[in-house]
Design an enzyme around this catalytic site. Structure first.
Site, PDB file in Angstrom:
ATOM      1  CE1 TYR A 136      -2.196   3.075   2.768  1.00 35.75           C
ATOM      2  CE2 TYR A 136      -3.767   2.158   1.378  1.00 35.75           C
ATOM      3  CZ  TYR A 136      -3.475   3.165   2.151  1.00 35.75           C
ATOM      4  OH  TYR A 136      -4.220   4.086   2.522  1.00 35.75           O
ATOM      5  N   PRO A 163      -3.570  12.191   5.095  1.00 40.97           N
ATOM      6  CG  PRO A 163      -5.543  11.479   4.354  1.00 40.97           C
ATOM      7  CD  PRO A 163      -4.553  11.522   3.849  1.00 40.97           C
ATOM      8  NE  ARG A 215      -1.525   3.236  14.240  1.00 41.93           N
ATOM      9  CZ  ARG A 215      -0.471   2.778  14.597  1.00 41.93           C
ATOM     10  NH1 ARG A 215       0.449   3.371  15.318  1.00 41.93           N
ATOM     11  NH2 ARG A 215      -0.153   1.386  14.377  1.00 41.93           N
TER      12      ARG A 215
HETATM   13  P1  NAP Z   1     -13.254   2.761   2.041  1.00 42.95           P
HETATM   14  O1  NAP Z   1     -14.281   3.217   2.933  1.00 42.95           O
HETATM   15  O2  NAP Z   1     -12.560   1.478   1.848  1.00 42.95           O
HETATM   16  O3  NAP Z   1     -13.680   3.435   0.471  1.00 42.95           O
HETATM   17  C1  NAP Z   1     -13.037   3.022  -0.837  1.00 42.95           C
HETATM   18  C2  NAP Z   1     -13.628   3.708  -1.797  1.00 42.95           C
HETATM   19  O4  NAP Z   1     -12.937   3.285  -2.920  1.00 42.95           O
HETATM   20  C3  NAP Z   1     -15.109   3.140  -1.982  1.00 42.95           C
HETATM   21  O5  NAP Z   1     -15.669   4.011  -2.517  1.00 42.95           O
HETATM   22  C4  NAP Z   1     -14.589   1.912  -2.993  1.00 42.95           C
HETATM   23  O6  NAP Z   1     -15.956   1.686  -3.812  1.00 42.95           O
HETATM   24  C5  NAP Z   1     -13.842   2.611  -3.895  1.00 42.95           C
HETATM   25  N1  NAP Z   1     -12.966   1.627  -4.830  1.00 42.95           N
HETATM   26  C6  NAP Z   1     -12.365   0.483  -4.136  1.00 42.95           C
HETATM   27  N2  NAP Z   1     -11.757  -0.044  -5.160  1.00 42.95           N
HETATM   28  C7  NAP Z   1     -12.212   0.452  -6.307  1.00 42.95           C
HETATM   29  C8  NAP Z   1     -11.949   0.004  -7.664  1.00 42.95           C
HETATM   30  N3  NAP Z   1     -11.391  -1.011  -8.160  1.00 42.95           N
HETATM   31  N4  NAP Z   1     -12.749   0.737  -8.465  1.00 42.95           N
HETATM   32  C9  NAP Z   1     -13.497   1.776  -8.211  1.00 42.95           C
HETATM   33  N5  NAP Z   1     -13.584   2.405  -6.893  1.00 42.95           N
HETATM   34  C10 NAP Z   1     -12.947   1.512  -5.860  1.00 42.95           C
HETATM   35  O7  NAP Z   1     -11.963   3.977   2.125  1.00 42.95           O
HETATM   36  P2  NAP Z   1     -11.844   5.217   2.880  1.00 42.95           P
HETATM   37  O8  NAP Z   1     -11.264   4.822   4.112  1.00 42.95           O
HETATM   38  O9  NAP Z   1     -12.793   5.980   2.503  1.00 42.95           O
HETATM   39  O10 NAP Z   1     -10.381   5.870   1.987  1.00 42.95           O
HETATM   40  C11 NAP Z   1     -10.432   6.722   1.063  1.00 42.95           C
HETATM   41  C12 NAP Z   1      -8.983   7.317   0.737  1.00 42.95           C
HETATM   42  O11 NAP Z   1      -8.545   7.541   2.195  1.00 42.95           O
HETATM   43  C13 NAP Z   1      -8.122   6.153   0.279  1.00 42.95           C
HETATM   44  O12 NAP Z   1      -7.454   6.583  -0.820  1.00 42.95           O
HETATM   45  C14 NAP Z   1      -7.392   5.600   1.375  1.00 42.95           C
HETATM   46  O13 NAP Z   1      -6.032   5.343   0.875  1.00 42.95           O
HETATM   47  C15 NAP Z   1      -7.224   7.245   2.169  1.00 42.95           C
HETATM   48  N6  NAP Z   1      -6.963   6.895   3.709  1.00 42.95           N
HETATM   49  C16 NAP Z   1      -7.841   6.159   4.403  1.00 42.95           C
HETATM   50  C17 NAP Z   1      -7.305   6.054   5.786  1.00 42.95           C
HETATM   51  C18 NAP Z   1      -8.567   5.577   6.777  1.00 42.95           C
HETATM   52  O14 NAP Z   1      -7.707   5.426   7.929  1.00 42.95           O
HETATM   53  N7  NAP Z   1      -9.489   4.937   6.328  1.00 42.95           N
HETATM   54  C19 NAP Z   1      -6.199   6.958   6.286  1.00 42.95           C
HETATM   55  C20 NAP Z   1      -5.367   7.457   5.375  1.00 42.95           C
HETATM   56  C21 NAP Z   1      -5.547   7.511   4.046  1.00 42.95           C
HETATM   57  P3  NAP Z   1     -16.989   0.702  -3.399  1.00 42.95           P
HETATM   58  O15 NAP Z   1     -17.556   1.200  -1.907  1.00 42.95           O
HETATM   59  O16 NAP Z   1     -18.034   0.460  -4.701  1.00 42.95           O
HETATM   60  O17 NAP Z   1     -16.146  -0.779  -3.229  1.00 42.95           O
HETATM   61  O1  GFB Z   2      -6.241   0.991  12.114  1.00 43.21           O
HETATM   62  P1  GFB Z   2      -5.254  -0.031  12.310  1.00 43.21           P
HETATM   63  O2  GFB Z   2      -5.419  -1.493  11.788  1.00 43.21           O
HETATM   64  O3  GFB Z   2      -3.818   0.172  11.320  1.00 43.21           O
HETATM   65  O4  GFB Z   2      -4.651  -0.245  13.877  1.00 43.21           O
HETATM   66  P2  GFB Z   2      -2.515   0.989  11.366  1.00 43.21           P
HETATM   67  C1  GFB Z   2      -3.892  -1.320  13.960  1.00 43.21           C
HETATM   68  C2  GFB Z   2      -3.639  -1.141  15.696  1.00 43.21           C
HETATM   69  O5  GFB Z   2      -4.691  -1.211  16.458  1.00 43.21           O
HETATM   70  C3  GFB Z   2      -2.555  -2.195  15.983  1.00 43.21           C
HETATM   71  C4  GFB Z   2      -4.760  -2.350  17.010  1.00 43.21           C
HETATM   72  O6  GFB Z   2      -1.928  -2.024  17.143  1.00 43.21           O
HETATM   73  C5  GFB Z   2      -3.661  -3.378  16.434  1.00 43.21           C
HETATM   74  O7  GFB Z   2      -3.189  -4.551  17.423  1.00 43.21           O
HETATM   75  N1  GFB Z   2      -6.011  -3.022  17.279  1.00 43.21           N
HETATM   76  C6  GFB Z   2      -6.693  -3.336  18.189  1.00 43.21           C
HETATM   77  C7  GFB Z   2      -6.683  -3.504  16.146  1.00 43.21           C
HETATM   78  N2  GFB Z   2      -7.928  -3.940  17.992  1.00 43.21           N
HETATM   79  C8  GFB Z   2      -8.012  -3.866  16.845  1.00 43.21           C
HETATM   80  C9  GFB Z   2      -9.193  -4.236  15.984  1.00 43.21           C
HETATM   81  O8  GFB Z   2      -9.990  -4.858  16.045  1.00 43.21           O
HETATM   82  N3  GFB Z   2      -8.823  -4.095  14.382  1.00 43.21           N
HETATM   83  C10 GFB Z   2      -7.539  -3.454  13.990  1.00 43.21           C
HETATM   84  N4  GFB Z   2      -7.628  -3.688  12.527  1.00 43.21           N
HETATM   85  N5  GFB Z   2      -6.652  -3.178  14.781  1.00 43.21           N
HETATM   86  C11 GFB Z   2      -2.825   1.060   8.924  1.00 43.21           C
HETATM   87  C12 GFB Z   2      -2.112   0.668   7.574  1.00 43.21           C
HETATM   88  O9  GFB Z   2      -2.117   1.078  10.122  1.00 43.21           O
HETATM   89  O10 GFB Z   2      -3.059   2.659   9.002  1.00 43.21           O
HETATM   90  C13 GFB Z   2      -2.951   0.981   6.411  1.00 43.21           C
HETATM   91  O11 GFB Z   2      -1.608  -0.748   7.812  1.00 43.21           O
HETATM   92  C14 GFB Z   2      -3.829   2.374   6.552  1.00 43.21           C
HETATM   93  O12 GFB Z   2      -2.175   0.892   5.369  1.00 43.21           O
HETATM   94  C15 GFB Z   2      -4.230   2.708   8.030  1.00 43.21           C
HETATM   95  O13 GFB Z   2      -2.820   3.273   6.043  1.00 43.21           O
HETATM   96  C16 GFB Z   2      -4.687   4.256   7.799  1.00 43.21           C
HETATM   97  O14 GFB Z   2      -2.890   2.546  11.766  1.00 43.21           O
HETATM   98  O15 GFB Z   2      -1.706   0.180  12.412  1.00 43.21           O
END
Ligand code: NAP
Ligand code: GFB
Length: 321
Positions: A136, A163, A215
């Site tokens: 990723y 973000p 975090r």
């Molecule tokens: P999400 O809830 O998983 O939503 C992902 C979106 O991408 C959905 O609308 C999904 O559409 C679409 N998508 C996935 N695969 C696709 C494909 N092959 N073709 C077209 N659309 C596709 O993710 P999110 O958390 O909103 O993330 C949005 C952005 O923020 C991403 O670029 C992610 O890397 C970034 N980001 C997220 C976090 C976080 O903590 N969540 C942190 C930092 C950055 P469907 O719903 O139709 O599958």
């Molecule tokens: O959000 P998270 O899965 O990803 O957080 P990262 C992981 C941390 O939360 C680890 C603890 O320390 C886990 O052990 N944890 C505790 C849990 N309970 C849970 C649970 O129920 N589910 C999950 N998932 N974790 C991600 C990246 O890192 O950050 C991705 O791997 C992405 O690429 C995301 O960018 C924003 O914050 O560790």
């Protein structure tokens, strides 16, 4: 008239953008929020068809294969390939369609694993990312390289935001792919609602890992406001971190406590140290954002958690779980 295409518009961040745009009321902008049913963006022809249909002048590019620590650990190749395909298709098609501006999404989890703190925008490529999510991370880092290459060759204003961890309504609660906050919300709701005959005080909620990792968490609706500001006002190719302050960093255990408080959970919290912790910390500086928007106020973390838990309870049926 500005036509804004939001790729990945049906997920956590996309739904927050939609809510803020609706709240801000009518402007000279028309918005379209697309999901994978509108086009599988790993496919170039489908990407071109979407852009031909929607004719965007601006793009907020959110679409990605996204997941938490455990999903990334087991699928680095898929995260790499799918996101490389999506990003190249979207950026090249935006060029071919003459889009004026593209704002893409990186993440604070893509920064070098061995680093000084706080991390800032200049450090994205200073060393390998944490091994848990290298697929990723490299795909996301390449967006920054692609943005500079399109700017060098064509002068395009392709930029990106970085973000920190995001949470809020419409998250992805599927245990096998979710991030920590939706993962805990799903599991605590299940623990509370199942075994109704067991007194809640006797119930035990498991926090995966040691609970010690740190975090920064940004509420999705705050991020949406900031991304809309970036689309309208930020005109640099260089990435900009969109994160809460360093001082707002919390431990995973404190997150579990905030979620337990929101559920008024009366049982115990225990840590399962047999599960991975992932990165210990990825503390990012938001000094660049603060220099541009010094007055911006983030939503209080505990109240945002309460709102997110309430959303899950009241939208349980349609939540992605
Ligand atoms: P999400 O809830 O998983 O939503 C992902 C979106 O991408 C959905 O609308 C999904 O559409 C679409 N998508 C996935 N695969 C696709 C494909 N092959 N073709 C077209 N659309 C596709 O993710 P999110 O958390 O909103 O993330 C949005 C952005 O923020 C991403 O670029 C992610 O890397 C970034 N980001 C997220 C976090 C976080 O903590 N969540 C942190 C930092 C950055 P469907 O719903 O139709 O599958
Ligand atoms: O959000 P998270 O899965 O990803 O957080 P990262 C992981 C941390 O939360 C680890 C603890 O320390 C886990 O052990 N944890 C505790 C849990 N309970 C849970 C649970 O129920 N589910 C999950 N998932 N974790 C991600 C990246 O890192 O950050 C991705 O791997 C992405 O690429 C995301 O960018 C924003 O914050 O560790």
């Amino acid at each position: 008239m500005k036509k804004v295409l939001v790729t990945g518009g049906t997920g956590l961040v996309g739904k927050a953008l939609e809510a803020i745009i609706k709240k801000q009321g009518p402007t000279d902008e028309e918005w379209f929020f697309s999901g994978s049913k509108d086009a599988d963006l790993t496919n170039l022809a489908a990407t071109q068809a979407l852009f031909t249909k929607e004719k965007p002048t601006h793009v907020i590019h959110l679409a990605a294969m996204v997941g938490g620590l455990f999903h990334n650990m087991n699928n680095n190749l898929d995260f790499l390939r799918n996101n490389l395909l999506i990003n190249d298709n979207v950026l090249q098609t935006a060029h071919e369609q003459g889009c004026i501006k593209v704002v893409s999404c990186l993440s604070t989890c893509i920064f070098p694993d061995k680093t000084t703190y706080p991390i800032d925008e200049t450090m994205v490529h200073n060393g390998p990312p944490h091994p848990s999510n290298y697929g990723y991370s490299y795909a996301k880092r390449l967006i920054d390289i692609q943005n500079h290459a399109y700017n060098d060759k064509y002068g395009h204003l392709y930029t990106s935001v970085i973000p920190c961890n995001i949470f809020g309504p419409h998250d992805n609660y599927k245990p096998e792919v979710s991030h920590v906050i939706p993962g805990m919300i799903n599991r605590m709701h299940k623990l509370i609602t199942e075994q109704p005959d067991t007194p809640e005080r006797e119930k035990v909620f498991t926090v995966f890992g040691s609970g010690k990792p740190l975090r920064q968490f940004i509420y999705s609706l705050d991020l949406a406001e900031l991304m809309i500001w970036v689309l309208r006002n930020y005109d640099s190719v260089e990435p900009i971190v969109l994160s809460v302050d360093e001082i707002q960093e919390v431990t995973i255990f404190e997150v579990a406590q905030a979620i337990a408080t929101a559920f008024e959970f009366k049982g115990k919290l225990v840590c399962d140290t047999s599960k991975a912790d992932g990165q210990f910390k990825k503390t990012a500086s938001n000094a660049k954002l603060r220099s541009l928007l010094p007055e911006y106020t983030f939503t209080d973390f505990e109240s945002a958690i309460k709102t997110s838990v309430e959303w899950y309870r009241t939208h349980y049926e349609q939540a992605r779980k």
